[in-house]
Design a protein around this motif. Structure first.
Motif, PDB file in Angstrom:
ATOM      1  N   ILE A 178      -4.765  -6.729   5.448  1.00 22.04           N
ATOM      2  CA  ILE A 178      -4.435  -6.073   6.717  1.00 22.04           C
ATOM      3  C   ILE A 178      -5.647  -6.074   7.646  1.00 22.04           C
ATOM      4  O   ILE A 178      -5.550  -6.412   8.832  1.00 22.04           O
ATOM      5  N   PHE A 179      -6.793  -5.711   7.070  1.00 20.46           N
ATOM      6  CA  PHE A 179      -8.016  -5.634   7.868  1.00 20.46           C
ATOM      7  C   PHE A 179      -8.351  -6.989   8.486  1.00 20.46           C
ATOM      8  O   PHE A 179      -8.654  -7.092   9.671  1.00 20.46           O
ATOM      9  N   ALA A 180      -8.246  -8.034   7.637  1.00 18.25           N
ATOM     10  CA  ALA A 180      -8.583  -9.372   8.116  1.00 18.25           C
ATOM     11  C   ALA A 180      -7.607  -9.834   9.181  1.00 18.25           C
ATOM     12  O   ALA A 180      -7.994 -10.449  10.173  1.00 18.25           O
ATOM     13  N   PHE A 226      -6.535   4.360   0.876  1.00 21.29           N
ATOM     14  CA  PHE A 226      -5.920   3.569  -0.193  1.00 21.29           C
ATOM     15  C   PHE A 226      -6.981   2.965  -1.121  1.00 21.29           C
ATOM     16  O   PHE A 226      -6.781   2.851  -2.317  1.00 21.29           O
ATOM     17  N   ILE A 227      -8.108   2.553  -0.519  1.00 16.93           N
ATOM     18  CA  ILE A 227      -9.175   1.987  -1.343  1.00 16.93           C
ATOM     19  C   ILE A 227      -9.824   3.080  -2.171  1.00 16.93           C
ATOM     20  O   ILE A 227     -10.156   2.914  -3.324  1.00 16.93           O
ATOM     21  N   GLN A 278      -5.699  -2.713  -9.360  1.00 25.39           N
ATOM     22  CA  GLN A 278      -6.718  -2.393  -8.367  1.00 25.39           C
ATOM     23  C   GLN A 278      -6.965  -3.592  -7.448  1.00 25.39           C
ATOM     24  O   GLN A 278      -7.087  -3.442  -6.235  1.00 25.39           O
ATOM     25  N   VAL A 335      -8.464   0.680  12.073  1.00 24.21           N
ATOM     26  CA  VAL A 335      -7.900   0.080  10.858  1.00 24.21           C
ATOM     27  C   VAL A 335      -8.645   0.570   9.614  1.00 24.21           C
ATOM     28  O   VAL A 335      -8.025   0.888   8.599  1.00 24.21           O
ATOM     29  N   ARG A 357      -4.368  -3.797  -4.817  1.00 27.48           N
ATOM     30  CA  ARG A 357      -4.516  -2.819  -3.735  1.00 27.48           C
ATOM     31  C   ARG A 357      -5.662  -3.191  -2.804  1.00 27.48           C
ATOM     32  O   ARG A 357      -5.525  -3.154  -1.578  1.00 27.48           O
ATOM     33  N   LEU A 358      -6.804  -3.574  -3.408  1.00 27.31           N
ATOM     34  CA  LEU A 358      -7.956  -3.928  -2.565  1.00 27.31           C
ATOM     35  C   LEU A 358      -7.642  -5.130  -1.692  1.00 27.31           C
ATOM     36  O   LEU A 358      -7.966  -5.166  -0.504  1.00 27.31           O
ATOM     37  N   ALA A 406      -5.507  -4.250   1.199  1.00 21.25           N
ATOM     38  CA  ALA A 406      -6.282  -3.612   2.264  1.00 21.25           C
ATOM     39  C   ALA A 406      -7.058  -4.666   3.049  1.00 21.25           C
ATOM     40  O   ALA A 406      -7.076  -4.661   4.282  1.00 21.25           O
ATOM     41  N   TYR A 407      -7.664  -5.606   2.325  1.00 19.43           N
ATOM     42  CA  TYR A 407      -8.438  -6.644   3.019  1.00 19.43           C
ATOM     43  C   TYR A 407      -7.528  -7.524   3.860  1.00 19.43           C
ATOM     44  O   TYR A 407      -7.886  -7.927   4.968  1.00 19.43           O
ATOM     45  N   SER A 452      -8.522   4.177  -5.718  1.00 21.87           N
ATOM     46  CA  SER A 452      -8.691   3.440  -6.982  1.00 21.87           C
ATOM     47  C   SER A 452     -10.019   3.757  -7.670  1.00 21.87           C
ATOM     48  O   SER A 452     -10.987   4.052  -7.058  1.00 21.87           O
ATOM     49  N   LEU A 504       0.829  -1.205   0.000  1.00 20.16           N
ATOM     50  CA  LEU A 504       0.000   0.000   0.000  1.00 20.16           C
ATOM     51  C   LEU A 504       0.865   1.258   0.000  1.00 20.16           C
ATOM     52  O   LEU A 504       0.539   2.251  -0.632  1.00 20.16           O
ATOM     53  N   LEU A 556      -6.981   2.436   6.429  1.00 18.69           N
ATOM     54  CA  LEU A 556      -6.934   1.774   5.124  1.00 18.69           C
ATOM     55  C   LEU A 556      -7.785   2.459   4.069  1.00 18.69           C
ATOM     56  O   LEU A 556      -7.503   2.344   2.879  1.00 18.69           O
ATOM     57  N   VAL A 567     -14.985 -11.590   9.278  1.00 16.68           N
ATOM     58  CA  VAL A 567     -14.482 -10.419  10.005  1.00 16.68           C
ATOM     59  C   VAL A 567     -15.402 -10.035  11.158  1.00 16.68           C
ATOM     60  O   VAL A 567     -14.938  -9.659  12.230  1.00 16.68           O
ATOM     61  N   TYR A 613     -10.084 -13.922   0.982  1.00 21.89           N
ATOM     62  CA  TYR A 613      -9.044 -13.065   0.395  1.00 21.89           C
ATOM     63  C   TYR A 613      -8.757 -13.496  -1.038  1.00 21.89           C
ATOM     64  O   TYR A 613      -8.643 -12.678  -1.944  1.00 21.89           O
ATOM     65  N   ILE A 651     -14.626  -2.050  -0.394  1.00 21.39           N
ATOM     66  CA  ILE A 651     -13.790  -2.995  -1.143  1.00 21.39           C
ATOM     67  C   ILE A 651     -14.643  -3.777  -2.139  1.00 21.39           C
ATOM     68  O   ILE A 651     -14.305  -3.894  -3.314  1.00 21.39           O
ATOM     69  N   LEU A 678     -16.790 -11.698   2.324  1.00 20.77           N
ATOM     70  CA  LEU A 678     -15.733 -10.943   3.010  1.00 20.77           C
ATOM     71  C   LEU A 678     -16.112 -10.624   4.443  1.00 20.77           C
ATOM     72  O   LEU A 678     -15.265 -10.606   5.329  1.00 20.77           O
TER      73      LEU A 678
END
Lengths: 226, 218
Positions: free
Chosen positions: A146-148, B214-215, A136, B207, A139-140, A143-144, B218, A64, B211, B166, A124, B148, B162
């Motif tokens: 790290i979040f996960a 960055f999303i 893209q 978080v 990048r997405l 991000a997922y 795009s 990122l 984040l 989480v 993921y 996302i 997704l």
């Protein structure tokens, strides 16, 4: 990590783990008995998985901050190897549970936590494959990733400690970290953890080299056609 | 700017009443199906079944209501927002708005459950606090995931895939607290799990906050 000494170290440690893990003496405990040897093969899988996922998340952060093909590739391949370790961890755990608890799946908090952690990383890969634009998508999914990883922390490290579990090491059950992990077992356990982690990293670097080579071949073919 | 954006969310929502009505009906249908399946002919509702059904309904409603925050946006609108607002303000406005929406849905769900099934909750105060914290957690995590998922091809399926893993840690804490509330434990026993839930919320929000830019790019 270009040099080879750590690969040799990994092989030596794992050969030692298998031989010493199966032959040396272990303390005799109720119910667990000889299955305590699973400690050398099952528990290092989780150490390995957490290390691999952590590395994957670190490369996702790097991606990122500084998007590049290499960072993305590292992040994906570490996650891949982490999934393999997670599946092995669950399978070895189920084999052990079959003998110690009487059935492979017991709905134990540790088991459900591990299964959910795997779901996260499978999601993921679904995410990666469903974004058509590669840049893209990278990048997405970073991000997922790290979040996960952050969302997984309470799941694996906090909630299992708040609920009762039959897993060794919880709620008065004998296991890792308590009085019964005597010095004989430590002599095998720590080398086993290091050996398995190194093996995971080794597998990952091999996969990365294959992907890099494929990418290079693609580039050369592209140049030919143009 | 933040206030403006939140005002915009509310205004848009009130202008498209069909969406809120749809969500309300969705929740109502879920409760009604639970009622038909579990309570109409023979009463199978034990307090634990009640809490499981309740949280499943709330989870699905929350996923659907938050999913629309990015997935429903018209193409091109995001470029417009990108030029006039900072991503962080934008995210916070969405999270706050979704928090409000989830909380309303959760309270409505509770009301419908007491109406059709029954009300096993002894400790109402802690239960409402649990609802509020869980709504906050859902809003914070699902908003980012909706951002996302909206960029991918099959967003609706992806949103569910997704988000389940989480939000599970939030859901587990909420179910644990609900059980305490059903058992009528007093406030001291609930203090620690509430704090854990709050900590998970803070973690998830922080978080998302880091984040989202960055999303958004795009």
């Amino acid at each position: 990590m270009k040099s080879n000494w750590w690969k040799i170290l990994s092989v030596v440690l794992l050969v030692y783990t298998i031989i010493a893990g199966l032959l040396t003496g272990v303390p005799r405990l109720n119910i667990v008995n000889e299955t305590i040897r699973a400690l050398y093969f099952h528990v290092p899988m989780w150490f390995g998985m957490v290390v691999l996922f952590l590395t994957s998340a670190i490369y996702a952060i790097r991606h990122l901050r500084n998007p590049s093909f290499k960072n993305d590739l590292y992040s994906v391949e570490f996650a891949n190897a982490g999934i393999v370790y997670g599946i092995l961890g669950i399978v070895t755990g189920m084999i052990w549970a079959n003998y110690a608890w009487g059935s492979p799946w017991h709905g134990d908090p540790k088991q459900t936590g591990a299964a959910i952690a795997l779901l996260v990383y499978l999601a993921y890969f679904v995410l990666r494959s469903s974004v058509s634009n590669q840049e893209q998508g990278a990048r997405l999914s970073a991000a997922y990733n790290i979040f996960a990883f952050v969302a997984m922390v309470p799941l694996i490290f906090i909630i299992p400690r708040m609920t009762s579990s039959m897993h060794p090491g919880n709620g008065g059950n004998p296991g890792f970290n308590t009085y019964d992990l005597d010095s004989r077992m430590r002599l095998v356990f720590y080398p086993a953890v290091i050996g398995w982690i190194l093996l995971g990293v080794w597998i990952t670097t091999l996969r990365i080299r294959i992907k890099m080579a494929e990418e290079k071949i693609n580039q050369i073919e592209d140049e030919k056609t143009h | 700017m933040l206030l403006e954006l939140i005002r915009k969310e509310f205004k848009l929502e009130l202008r498209r009443k069909s969406v809120v009505a749809g969500l309300g009906l969705y929740l109502f249908s879920m409760v009604f199906i639970s009622y038909l399946a579990f309570a109409l002919k023979q009463n199978l509702i034990t307090p634990l079944v009640w809490s499981a059904l309740f949280w499943i309904s709330i989870l699905f409603t929350a996923i659907n209501s938050v999913a629309k925050s990015f997935i429903g946006e018209k193409r091109g609108m995001d470029i417009y927002y990108y030029t006039i607002a900072s991503p962080v303000d934008f995210l916070l406005s969405k999270i706050l708005y979704n928090f409000f929406l989830c909380l309303i849905m959760a309270l409505t769900g509770y009301f419908l459950f007491t109406l059709f099934l029954n009300d096993p909750i002894e400790n109402k105060l802690i239960f409402i606090a649990t609802l509020a914290l869980a709504s906050g957690g859902f809003a914070a995590s699902l908003t980012l995931l909706s951002g996302i998922a909206s960029k991918a091809n099959n967003s609706n399926i992806l949103m569910a895939v997704l988000s389940f893993p989480v939000v599970i840690s939030i859901l587990l804490m909420a179910i644990k607290l609900t059980k305490n509330c059903i058992d009528g434990l007093d406030n001291d026993a609930n203090y620690e799990p509430l704090l854990t839930l709050f900590a998970i919320n803070c973690l998830v929000t922080a978080v998302s906050y880091l984040l989202f830019p960055f999303i958004w790019k795009s």
